[in-house]
Design a protein around this motif. Structure first.
Motif, PDB file in Angstrom:
ATOM      1  N   LEU A 230      37.609  43.525  31.992  1.00 34.14           N
ATOM      2  CA  LEU A 230      36.625  44.394  32.641  1.00 34.14           C
ATOM      3  C   LEU A 230      35.324  44.424  31.848  1.00 34.14           C
ATOM      4  O   LEU A 230      34.230  44.280  32.400  1.00 34.14           O
ATOM      5  N   TYR A 231      35.449  44.645  30.540  1.00 35.01           N
ATOM      6  CA  TYR A 231      34.266  44.743  29.688  1.00 35.01           C
ATOM      7  C   TYR A 231      33.542  43.408  29.563  1.00 35.01           C
ATOM      8  O   TYR A 231      32.349  43.380  29.244  1.00 35.01           O
ATOM      9  N   ALA A 232      34.248  42.304  29.806  1.00 39.44           N
ATOM     10  CA  ALA A 232      33.611  40.984  29.721  1.00 39.44           C
ATOM     11  C   ALA A 232      32.980  40.551  31.043  1.00 39.44           C
ATOM     12  O   ALA A 232      32.517  39.419  31.159  1.00 39.44           O
ATOM     13  N   GLY A 233      32.966  41.442  32.034  1.00 43.18           N
ATOM     14  CA  GLY A 233      32.151  41.185  33.208  1.00 43.18           C
ATOM     15  C   GLY A 233      32.842  40.674  34.443  1.00 43.18           C
ATOM     16  O   GLY A 233      32.160  40.313  35.414  1.00 43.18           O
ATOM     17  N   ALA A 234      34.186  40.608  34.462  1.00 41.57           N
ATOM     18  CA  ALA A 234      34.859  40.176  35.678  1.00 41.57           C
ATOM     19  C   ALA A 234      34.612  41.191  36.802  1.00 41.57           C
ATOM     20  O   ALA A 234      34.558  42.402  36.565  1.00 41.57           O
ATOM     21  N   GLY A 235      34.479  40.696  38.025  1.00 40.40           N
ATOM     22  CA  GLY A 235      34.208  41.594  39.147  1.00 40.40           C
ATOM     23  C   GLY A 235      35.377  42.500  39.479  1.00 40.40           C
ATOM     24  O   GLY A 235      35.211  43.698  39.727  1.00 40.40           O
ATOM     25  N   LYS A 236      36.577  41.926  39.513  1.00 39.71           N
ATOM     26  CA  LYS A 236      37.801  42.688  39.789  1.00 39.71           C
ATOM     27  C   LYS A 236      38.900  42.173  38.861  1.00 39.71           C
ATOM     28  O   LYS A 236      39.021  40.966  38.643  1.00 39.71           O
ATOM     29  N   VAL A 237      39.713  43.108  38.363  1.00 40.26           N
ATOM     30  CA  VAL A 237      40.789  42.732  37.448  1.00 40.26           C
ATOM     31  C   VAL A 237      42.104  43.331  37.941  1.00 40.26           C
ATOM     32  O   VAL A 237      42.218  44.557  38.131  1.00 40.26           O
ATOM     33  N   HIS A 238      43.065  42.458  38.154  1.00 40.71           N
ATOM     34  CA  HIS A 238      44.414  42.846  38.568  1.00 40.71           C
ATOM     35  C   HIS A 238      45.374  42.611  37.396  1.00 40.71           C
ATOM     36  O   HIS A 238      45.186  41.701  36.588  1.00 40.71           O
ATOM     37  N   VAL A 239      46.418  43.441  37.360  1.00 40.85           N
ATOM     38  CA  VAL A 239      47.488  43.241  36.392  1.00 40.85           C
ATOM     39  C   VAL A 239      48.760  42.971  37.184  1.00 40.85           C
ATOM     40  O   VAL A 239      49.210  43.829  37.950  1.00 40.85           O
ATOM     41  N   ALA A 240      49.323  41.786  37.020  1.00 45.10           N
ATOM     42  CA  ALA A 240      50.539  41.383  37.742  1.00 45.10           C
ATOM     43  C   ALA A 240      51.710  41.468  36.773  1.00 45.10           C
ATOM     44  O   ALA A 240      51.839  40.648  35.861  1.00 45.10           O
ATOM     45  N   LEU A 241      52.565  42.477  36.955  1.00 42.46           N
ATOM     46  CA  LEU A 241      53.608  42.807  35.984  1.00 42.46           C
ATOM     47  C   LEU A 241      54.963  42.266  36.426  1.00 42.46           C
ATOM     48  O   LEU A 241      55.352  42.405  37.598  1.00 42.46           O
ATOM     49  N   LEU A 242      55.694  41.691  35.481  1.00 43.69           N
ATOM     50  CA  LEU A 242      57.006  41.131  35.776  1.00 43.69           C
ATOM     51  C   LEU A 242      58.105  42.185  35.738  1.00 43.69           C
ATOM     52  O   LEU A 242      59.105  42.080  36.439  1.00 43.69           O
ATOM     53  N   GLY A 243      57.954  43.179  34.883  1.00 48.97           N
ATOM     54  CA  GLY A 243      59.043  44.098  34.615  1.00 48.97           C
ATOM     55  C   GLY A 243      58.982  45.380  35.413  1.00 48.97           C
ATOM     56  O   GLY A 243      58.086  45.614  36.232  1.00 48.97           O
ATOM     57  N   ALA A 244      59.962  46.237  35.139  1.00 53.10           N
ATOM     58  CA  ALA A 244      60.054  47.535  35.799  1.00 53.10           C
ATOM     59  C   ALA A 244      59.532  48.622  34.869  1.00 53.10           C
ATOM     60  O   ALA A 244      59.370  48.426  33.672  1.00 53.10           O
ATOM     61  N   GLY A 245      59.281  49.801  35.457  1.00 50.71           N
ATOM     62  CA  GLY A 245      58.910  50.960  34.658  1.00 50.71           C
ATOM     63  C   GLY A 245      57.465  51.019  34.236  1.00 50.71           C
ATOM     64  O   GLY A 245      57.098  51.821  33.371  1.00 50.71           O
ATOM     65  N   ALA A 246      56.609  50.183  34.816  1.00 46.45           N
ATOM     66  CA  ALA A 246      55.186  50.212  34.452  1.00 46.45           C
ATOM     67  C   ALA A 246      54.505  51.407  35.104  1.00 46.45           C
ATOM     68  O   ALA A 246      54.933  51.882  36.166  1.00 46.45           O
ATOM     69  N   PRO A 247      53.443  51.928  34.505  1.00 45.61           N
ATOM     70  CA  PRO A 247      52.698  53.028  35.137  1.00 45.61           C
ATOM     71  C   PRO A 247      52.039  52.546  36.429  1.00 45.61           C
ATOM     72  O   PRO A 247      51.751  51.348  36.582  1.00 45.61           O
ATOM     73  N   PRO A 248      51.769  53.465  37.368  1.00 48.02           N
ATOM     74  CA  PRO A 248      51.131  53.048  38.625  1.00 48.02           C
ATOM     75  C   PRO A 248      49.679  52.660  38.452  1.00 48.02           C
ATOM     76  O   PRO A 248      49.135  51.914  39.269  1.00 48.02           O
ATOM     77  N   TYR A 249      49.045  53.200  37.432  1.00 51.72           N
ATOM     78  CA  TYR A 249      47.654  52.836  37.146  1.00 51.72           C
ATOM     79  C   TYR A 249      47.385  53.094  35.672  1.00 51.72           C
ATOM     80  O   TYR A 249      48.200  53.687  34.957  1.00 51.72           O
ATOM     81  N   ASP A 250      46.215  52.639  35.196  1.00 46.25           N
ATOM     82  CA  ASP A 250      45.827  52.810  33.795  1.00 46.25           C
ATOM     83  C   ASP A 250      44.865  53.996  33.718  1.00 46.25           C
ATOM     84  O   ASP A 250      43.704  53.864  34.134  1.00 46.25           O
ATOM     85  N   PRO A 251      45.284  55.159  33.228  1.00 46.86           N
ATOM     86  CA  PRO A 251      44.408  56.342  33.256  1.00 46.86           C
ATOM     87  C   PRO A 251      43.037  56.147  32.616  1.00 46.86           C
ATOM     88  O   PRO A 251      42.034  56.580  33.200  1.00 46.86           O
ATOM     89  N   PRO A 252      42.926  55.490  31.434  1.00 47.81           N
ATOM     90  CA  PRO A 252      41.564  55.301  30.890  1.00 47.81           C
ATOM     91  C   PRO A 252      40.708  54.370  31.733  1.00 47.81           C
ATOM     92  O   PRO A 252      39.481  54.460  31.713  1.00 47.81           O
ATOM     93  N   HIS A 253      41.364  53.466  32.485  1.00 45.40           N
ATOM     94  CA  HIS A 253      40.618  52.491  33.285  1.00 45.40           C
ATOM     95  C   HIS A 253      41.272  52.365  34.664  1.00 45.40           C
ATOM     96  O   HIS A 253      41.923  51.360  34.976  1.00 45.40           O
ATOM     97  N   PRO A 254      41.053  53.352  35.508  1.00 44.11           N
ATOM     98  CA  PRO A 254      41.632  53.265  36.855  1.00 44.11           C
ATOM     99  C   PRO A 254      41.050  52.133  37.686  1.00 44.11           C
ATOM    100  O   PRO A 254      41.544  51.824  38.775  1.00 44.11           O
ATOM    101  N   GLU A 255      39.988  51.478  37.166  1.00 38.83           N
ATOM    102  CA  GLU A 255      39.441  50.309  37.848  1.00 38.83           C
ATOM    103  C   GLU A 255      40.464  49.164  37.901  1.00 38.83           C
ATOM    104  O   GLU A 255      40.394  48.302  38.790  1.00 38.83           O
ATOM    105  N   LEU A 256      41.379  49.138  36.949  1.00 39.78           N
ATOM    106  CA  LEU A 256      42.397  48.097  36.942  1.00 39.78           C
ATOM    107  C   LEU A 256      43.382  48.334  38.083  1.00 39.78           C
ATOM    108  O   LEU A 256      43.788  49.474  38.350  1.00 39.78           O
ATOM    109  N   MET A 257      43.792  47.250  38.716  1.00 35.92           N
ATOM    110  CA  MET A 257      44.743  47.329  39.835  1.00 35.92           C
ATOM    111  C   MET A 257      46.073  46.739  39.382  1.00 35.92           C
ATOM    112  O   MET A 257      46.166  45.545  39.094  1.00 35.92           O
TER     113      MET A 257
END
Length: 531
Positions: free
Chosen positions: A295-322
């Protein structure tokens, strides 16, 4: 004015310049060509006088101590490096600076014998043994051995190397410093390793300054060379070295033109979508750290594709992350993928690797992805095939990961980091970022750069994830693979340097602090606000 005494070309600071880095073979060819066209002794005369000019400038800058109170002690070896030192001593003596030169073994080559006659005629004090203490001298000059040393330092030269290094390491308030001529004695100028260290008996001078002749050398900027050389300055001495090598020092000129313009008529789609793929159960921190950096390096949109279970639904400090489960995100619609952070080694991770390698999307592999490639020949073959087909991957190994990919060990990689990076780029037809002191960026077409930024602040967990996110963001912004790697590594290291200069490192700097500084540097250097 003769050719030999003509005005010397200006000295060059490597800061922010894409300097060519010359191997021993390159240098020998240049020296032979120059010697065939120039008057005898010209190169030695120029080198010695360039060193004198450099040292006089350092002494002049020191306003706290009068020129007449400076004392310079020089150690001359038996070869041409000793000859350069003799000319330097003669020039300083003629300039009214107190000098004393130690020559334990009389110089042997014809050029150096000529320089010895010059020094004697000038009235330079020459001894054969060093004083018990060097504390009375403001500047110490290492002119024992330059490039091409094949044996470890021994005897009196090893003893003096320790004395010189003690001055550098003492960090006292003593004025002056330790100047190495061409390269610190004992350092391999091709690899940045200490000659003989792998046999357990190597030692090299630790200098505060290095004045290197004709051109810069790769070993001054990687491995142990970065610690041993101190501040590097290049003295070209009238020899054009720009066309000799494909190896360069990384600098903004190599990648700035590829950064996308930030025009008014742009939108988030202009700057690409990146998916960071990784995060097995209990390991989602690494991909989130990489994604924040993207995000800080200028990408327009950033997704996180997670393999495992138990991940948070979003990143509170950076809700811009999907955040998504990996199966819920169409990876083939992304502009770039960064794969491997916290990915784990389960069968599921291997299957995801095969899936992403089938996609026609720029890809960066880091961390667990590299270890999967190293142990699975079919994955390794797929990576190579992508490159052969014109779609090279970006691999970002640290030395141990590089060793696994090459089927060797980490000490073997570190003994010749440039060769290891070249071998990886050729084997996998990929752009390789060999991390470590003086990170090396290698392309499969033979281009190679050594990065001059970064410091010990990066020796903490998570900084590699941040680097992967930065390079991934640049790939999403459609930079070519090699230039994206150059830019990411440079900015990542410069962020650590800048934060350290502000007192936030090198001790205790966290990986998460790097990304905001990368943003600041990107905007300050490449997207300044109009006045």
């Amino acid at each position: 004015m003769t050719e030999r005494t003509a005005s010397l070309p200006p000295l060059i600071s490597p800061h922010d310049r894409p300097l060519p880095l010359l191997s021993l073979t390159d240098l020998r060819i240049l020296e032979t060509q120059a010697s065939a066209t120039l008057p005898k002794h010209t190169l030695m005369d120029r080198a010695g006088k360039a060193a004198a000019s450099f040292l006089q400038e350092q002494i002049t800058r020191d306003t706290s101590l009068a020129k007449a109170r400076h004392k310079v002690w020089l150690i001359a070896g038996p070869g041409n490096n000793g000859g350069d030192t003799l000319i330097l001593a003669a020039e300083l003596h003629k300039a009214g600076i107190a000098v004393e030169l130690c020559m334990p073994v009389e110089v042997k080559p014809e050029d150096a014998r000529w320089a010895l006659d010059i020094a004697r005629a000038a009235g330079v004090t020459i001894t054969t043994t060093p004083p018990a203490s060097l504390d009375a001298y403001t500047w110490l000059v290492d002119g024992m051995f330059g490039i091409g040393l094949t044996r470890p330092l021994e005897g009196i030269f090893a003893t003096i190397a320790r004395q010189l290094s003690q001055r550098t390491k003492a960090k006292t308030k003593t004025k002056g410093g330790v100047l190495a001529l061409d390269t610190p004695s004992g350092l391999d100028s091709d690899t940045g390793t200490i000659v003989g260290q792998d046999q357990g008996d190597g030692i090299a001078v630790h200098a505060t300054h290095t004045l290197t002749f004709i051109g810069a050398k790769p070993g001054l900027f990687t491995a142990q060379g970065r610690d041993l050389t101190g501040a590097v300055t290049v003295a070209p001495i009238g020899i054009d070295s720009t066309a000799r090598t494909a190896v360069q020092l990384n600098a903004p000129d190599l990648f700035a033109a590829f950064l996308p313009p930030r025009d008014f008529a742009t939108n988030k789609g202009t700057f690409g979508s990146l998916a960071v793929v990784g995060g097995d159960t209990g390991m989602c921190g690494a991909p989130i750290l990489a994604s924040r950096a993207a995000l800080y390096a200028g990408a327009g949109k950033v997704h996180v594709a997670l393999l495992g279970a138990g991940a948070p639904p979003y990143d509170p400090p950076h809700p811009e992350l999907m955040l998504h489960a990996v199966d819920d995100l169409p990876l083939d619609t992304m502009d770039a993928l960064a794969i491997g952070c916290g990915m784990g080694h389960r069968e599921r991770a291997t299957q995801v690797m095969h899936d992403v390698l089938a996609l026609d999307v720029p890809k960066l592999f880091d961390a667990d992805a590299l270890n999967l490639i190293a142990k699975d020949p079919s994955l390794a073959a797929e990576v190579t095939a992508r490159g052969v087909q014109g779609d090279p991957c970006v691999l970002t190994p640290h030395p141990l990961e590089a060793a696994r990919l090459l089927g060797t060990d980490a000490p073997g990689v570190q003994r010749d980091r440039l060769s290891a990076a070249r071998a990886l780029a050729a084997r996998f037809a990929s752009v390789v970022v060999l991390k470590g002191t003086g990170t090396i960026i290698a392309a499969p077409d033979g281009r190679l750069a050594i990065n001059p930024t970064g410091n010990a602040a990066l020796a903490t967990g998570g900084t590699g994830d941040v680097l992967g996110g930065i390079i991934g963001a640049l790939l999403a912004q459609h930079l070519p693979r090699y230039e994206a790697a150059l830019a990411g590594v440079y900015l990542h290291g410069l962020a650590a340097d800048t934060l350290s200069a502000q007192g936030h490192g090198p001790a205790g700097l966290t990986a998460g602090e790097l990304a905001p500084m990368v943003r600041t540097l990107l905007n300050r250097m490449f997207y300044p606000t109009p006045d």
